[in-house]
Design a protein around this motif. Structure first.
Motif, mmCIF file in Angstrom:
data_model
loop_
_atom_site.group_PDB
_atom_site.id
_atom_site.type_symbol
_atom_site.label_atom_id
_atom_site.label_comp_id
_atom_site.label_asym_id
_atom_site.label_seq_id
_atom_site.Cartn_x
_atom_site.Cartn_y
_atom_site.Cartn_z
ATOM 1 N N GLN A 11 0.832 -1.208 0.000
ATOM 2 C CA GLN A 11 0.000 0.000 0.000
ATOM 3 C C GLN A 11 0.864 1.253 0.000
ATOM 4 N N SER A 12 1.914 1.245 0.812
ATOM 5 C CA SER A 12 2.799 2.398 0.881
ATOM 6 C C SER A 12 3.488 2.645 -0.456
ATOM 7 N N ALA A 13 4.015 1.581 -1.059
ATOM 8 C CA ALA A 13 4.688 1.727 -2.352
ATOM 9 C C ALA A 13 3.716 2.184 -3.430
ATOM 10 N N ALA A 14 2.474 1.682 -3.381
ATOM 11 C CA ALA A 14 1.466 2.082 -4.374
ATOM 12 C C ALA A 14 1.154 3.563 -4.247
ATOM 13 N N ARG A 15 1.024 4.045 -3.025
ATOM 14 C CA ARG A 15 0.709 5.464 -2.814
ATOM 15 C C ARG A 15 1.851 6.377 -3.249
ATOM 16 N N PHE A 16 3.084 5.821 -3.184
ATOM 17 C CA PHE A 16 4.236 6.609 -3.608
ATOM 18 C C PHE A 16 4.493 6.497 -5.106
ATOM 19 N N GLY A 17 3.599 5.789 -5.831
ATOM 20 C CA GLY A 17 3.667 5.810 -7.280
ATOM 21 C C GLY A 17 4.289 4.613 -7.956
ATOM 22 N N SER A 18 4.617 3.555 -7.207
ATOM 23 C CA SER A 18 5.145 2.347 -7.844
ATOM 24 C C SER A 18 4.021 1.659 -8.619
ATOM 25 N N THR A 19 4.145 1.595 -9.950
ATOM 26 C CA THR A 19 3.076 0.973 -10.734
ATOM 27 C C THR A 19 2.991 -0.522 -10.466
ATOM 28 N N ARG A 20 4.126 -1.148 -10.200
ATOM 29 C CA ARG A 20 4.087 -2.584 -9.873
ATOM 30 C C ARG A 20 3.298 -2.816 -8.585
ATOM 31 N N ALA A 21 3.553 -1.968 -7.583
ATOM 32 C CA ALA A 21 2.812 -2.089 -6.323
ATOM 33 C C ALA A 21 1.332 -1.788 -6.535
ATOM 34 N N GLN A 22 1.023 -0.831 -7.404
ATOM 35 C CA GLN A 22 -0.374 -0.518 -7.696
ATOM 36 C C GLN A 22 -1.092 -1.718 -8.312
ATOM 37 N N VAL A 23 -0.420 -2.412 -9.225
ATOM 38 C CA VAL A 23 -1.024 -3.609 -9.820
ATOM 39 C C VAL A 23 -1.204 -4.692 -8.758
ATOM 40 N N LEU A 24 -0.189 -4.891 -7.934
ATOM 41 C CA LEU A 24 -0.300 -5.897 -6.873
ATOM 42 C C LEU A 24 -1.430 -5.557 -5.904
ATOM 43 N N LEU A 25 -1.522 -4.283 -5.536
ATOM 44 C CA LEU A 25 -2.583 -3.878 -4.613
ATOM 45 C C LEU A 25 -3.954 -4.041 -5.262
ATOM 46 N N GLY A 26 -4.032 -3.721 -6.551
ATOM 47 C CA GLY A 26 -5.296 -3.940 -7.248
ATOM 48 C C GLY A 26 -5.721 -5.390 -7.203
ATOM 49 N N GLN A 27 -4.779 -6.305 -7.406
ATOM 50 C CA GLN A 27 -5.123 -7.728 -7.370
ATOM 51 C C GLN A 27 -5.503 -8.177 -5.969
ATOM 52 N N ILE A 28 -4.795 -7.631 -4.965
ATOM 53 C CA ILE A 28 -5.129 -7.950 -3.578
ATOM 54 C C ILE A 28 -6.571 -7.530 -3.271
ATOM 55 N N CYS A 29 -6.946 -6.346 -3.742
ATOM 56 C CA CYS A 29 -8.316 -5.870 -3.501
ATOM 57 C C CYS A 29 -9.349 -6.713 -4.242
ATOM 58 N N VAL A 30 -9.044 -7.064 -5.488
ATOM 59 C CA VAL A 30 -9.969 -7.894 -6.273
ATOM 60 C C VAL A 30 -10.181 -9.251 -5.603
ATOM 61 N N ASP A 31 -9.083 -9.807 -5.070
ATOM 62 C CA ASP A 31 -9.157 -11.139 -4.459
ATOM 63 C C ASP A 31 -9.644 -11.102 -3.015
ATOM 64 N N GLY A 32 -9.564 -9.943 -2.367
ATOM 65 C CA GLY A 32 -9.850 -9.900 -0.934
ATOM 66 C C GLY A 32 -8.791 -10.637 -0.142
#
Length: 240
Positions: A11-32
């Motif tokens: 989450q921290s890396a995604a908020r700081f703009g890491s696109t890889r982290a954003q994709v990972l976080l998106g999948q985490i949210c989709v999967d719960g």
């Protein structure tokens, strides 16, 4: 289940703009997975990565359109996303676009172009694309049937870890009288499969005259009934 500390780091890396982290976080949210499930939130993170120019993020927005994650199903929009990411060289997008072209979903059916993109993905080591190329050569969907070339593509898919490729290679080996290596690949396929695959192969194997194949048929049926996941059945974020 992903741990709470790892989720916070992503989450921290995604908020700081890491696109890889954003994709990972998106999948985490989709999967719960470690967070409350929210496909809308997952889609938001995929879109952020896509807006930043990530081919992986664009591909995942395509997945949202294809499967209705956080919005309606829109196969034409999915195909457009996959094409954009495929043209940037992302192997999963090349495979996903090829799959829609092969089936004629969201785009006119075009097996010549589908084969083109399957080849592009397979050259990057995409095992599922290699398995599809095995089918193209086995079935003669585009070129004349070539069992030898189908065998080679299935071999590449199997060695790349695709359970369907492993099953298809096992079929070819068994037909060629190479029973022992066939059973090795069949074991890997069954143990690494997913419920849809188990339900598909169970009736094919359960009535086979070879007792070892019948046992694998029963194993597949048991796994499908229990809903258990095989040892390597969890796909990466872009897997189909």
């Amino acid at each position: 289940m992903i741990g709470a500390d790892e989720v916070r780091q992503i989450q921290s890396a995604a908020r700081f703009g890491s696109t890889r982290a954003q994709v990972l976080l998106g999948q985490i949210c989709v999967d719960g997975n470690g967070v409350p499930q929210s496909r809308t939130e997952g889609r938001r993170w995929f879109q952020k990565a896509a807006d930043a120019g990530s081919a992986e993020g664009i591909n995942m927005v395509g997945r949202c359109h294809e499967f209705g994650w956080g919005g309606p199903v829109d196969l034409a929009a999915a195909a457009a996303c996959y094409r954009m990411a495929a043209e940037r060289g992302f192997a999963w997008a090349q495979f996903n676009l090829a799959s829609l072209l092969h089936d004629g979903k969201g785009v006119p059916r075009d097996r010549r172009e589908a084969c083109f993109w399957f080849v592009r993905a397979a050259r990057q080591g995409h095992a599922k694309a290699a398995n599809m190329l095995g089918h193209y050569r086995e079935e003669g969907w585009l070129h004349p049937r070539s069992p030898a070339k189908a065998w080679r593509w299935y071999g590449r898919a199997a060695k790349g870890g695709d359970f369907r490729g492993q099953f298809n290679l096992a079929r070819f080996l068994f037909a060629a009288g190479q029973r022992e290596p066939a059973l090795i690949w069949l074991d890997r396929a069954v143990e690494g499969g997913i419920p849809d695959f188990w339900r598909e192969i169970a009736p094919l194997l359960a009535g086979h005259p070879d007792p070892a194949l019948r046992r694998y048929g029963e194993r597949a049926r048991t796994l499908a009934s229990s809903g258990s996941a095989g040892a390597s059945s969890q796909p990466p974020p872009n897997a189909r």
